[in-house]
Structure formats: structure tokens, C-alpha cells
Write a protein that holds these residues in place. Structure first.
Motif, PDB file in Angstrom:
ATOM      1  N   ARG A 106      24.098 -14.321 -16.984  1.00  0.00           N
ATOM      2  CA  ARG A 106      25.297 -14.915 -17.595  1.00  0.00           C
ATOM      3  C   ARG A 106      25.493 -16.353 -17.132  1.00  0.00           C
ATOM      4  N   ALA A 182      22.198 -10.621 -20.195  1.00  0.00           N
ATOM      5  CA  ALA A 182      23.559 -11.057 -19.858  1.00  0.00           C
ATOM      6  C   ALA A 182      24.622 -10.280 -20.624  1.00  0.00           C
ATOM      7  N   ILE A 184      25.713 -10.838 -23.692  1.00  0.00           N
ATOM      8  CA  ILE A 184      26.605 -11.795 -24.333  1.00  0.00           C
ATOM      9  C   ILE A 184      26.464 -11.644 -25.834  1.00  0.00           C
TER      10      ILE A 184
END
Length: 186
Positions: A106, A182, A184
Motif C-alpha cells: 500500500r 495492497a 486497493i
């Protein structure tokens, strides 16, 4: 309030025991001191220059009248402060919810995308590079781990050919994989 025009600034806070905590790094376009500015109080963080540059200062006596007279500026400032709060909440949550590897992924994606329009984050990108903002010990502290663990996780990502390291530069070889790691959404 201070706005970073160029360079890199590290914000830290010291505990009563003298332990230093890295609050965040400030890149060009970032600002700090808004709480002190709006509440007319002293800042409780320390700013340290990591890379020399230019920092602009805005005094309360100059800034408050601008906000009062310009609804568009006030709204933009409110949106920016809201974004900063959202990022802080997300970061605090990540420290408790995610494993070190995910927090590292991240951070790398954040450092890469922080100055890009959202449309620029493409899966087809072959190679991107990110400069870690400071020493591994400080980067490790940002994601709530030790320098040794950070080094192991960077080595693991490098062994998996997701990244390639050269000193403090991280070349992202597999952006898609890093984004998936991550977790995301984009």
C-alpha cells in the motif's frame, strides 16, 4: 500553516519518554499546521527537512479572512482537510488490520500514485520507480514494523520479481500484482 512547494519534509512527534514517532512525510503540494492555524494553538509536531526545497508559510491573520471571503477556497480547503483525515484514518486502520507485506504494498502504491491523476494508474505499465522517502528504519516505522522486517519483505517482493531494488529506489516491475497485494480498488 506551511505548504511544501518543493523538497521533502518529515513530521515527527515525541512521546514523554523521548521516543520519536513519524507522523508522515510531506511532498510538494502537501501542507501541515492547519489544526494550529484554525484553532490558534501551537503545533505539537516537529518538521525536519529531508530534501531541501521551498516551504511557504501562511499566517492565521492572512488565511482566515481569505476563507471568510471566498466560499470556493473554503470549500477546497475543507475537501483537502477531509482527504487528509480520510488518509490518516485509512493508515491507522491499515496498521491494525493488515499484515506488513500488505502495508508495504500500500505504501509503495501510494508513493507512486500520489502525484498522478487517477487515470494514470494503469495495469499495462511495465516499469515504475519510487524513491523511498528516507532510511529503511523510518520507512519501517511508517508502516508499523522494524527495519529488519521491512528489509525481509522488500527482499521477498524482489525475489517474486514484483519489484527491483537499487539503494532507496524501488522499481515496480509488476504494478498489477502490487495493487492486488495492497488490496486497493481502482
Amino acid at each position: 500553516m506551511f505548504v511544501v512547494k518543493s523538497g521533502l519534509i518529515k513530521l515527527t512527534k515525541n512521546s514523554k519518554e523521548g521516543k520519536q514517532h513519524i507522523v508522515r512525510f510531506l511532498f510538494p503540494g502537501d501542507y501541515f499546521g492547519q489544526f494550529a492555524l484554525l484553532h490558534n494553538k501551537n503545533n505539537d509536531v516537529t518538521a525536519e527537512i529531508i530534501e531541501s526545497g521551498v516551504v511557504c508559510r501562511m499566517h492565521r491573520k492572512d488565511f482566515i479572512p481569505l476563507l471568510e471571503q471566498n466560499a470556493g477556497l473554503a470549500f477546497s480547503f475543507l475537501m483537502s482537510v477531509s482527504e487528509q483525515l480520510h488518509l490518516a484514518e485509512e493508515t491507522a486502520g491499515a496498521l491494525h488490520m493488515f499484515e506488513v507485506e500488505k502495508r508495504l504494498a500500500r505504501l509503495l502504491v501510494y508513493l507512486y500514485t500520489r502525484n498522478l491523476p487517477e487515470s494514470a494508474l494503469t495495469m499495462q505499465a511495465l516499469r515504475h520507480s519510487v524513491d523511498l522517502p528516507s532510511a529503511q528504519k523510518e520507512v519501517a516505522a511508517m508502516i508499523g514494523t522494524t527495519a529488519e522486517t521491512l528489509s525481509r519483505k522488500l527482499n521477498k517482493l524482489e525475489a517474486l520479481k514484483i519489484i527491483a531494488m537499487h539503494k532507496r529506489t524501488v522499481n515496480i516491475l509488476e504494478m498489477e500484482t502490487l495493487i492486488q497485494l495492497a488490496e486497493i480498488s481502482h
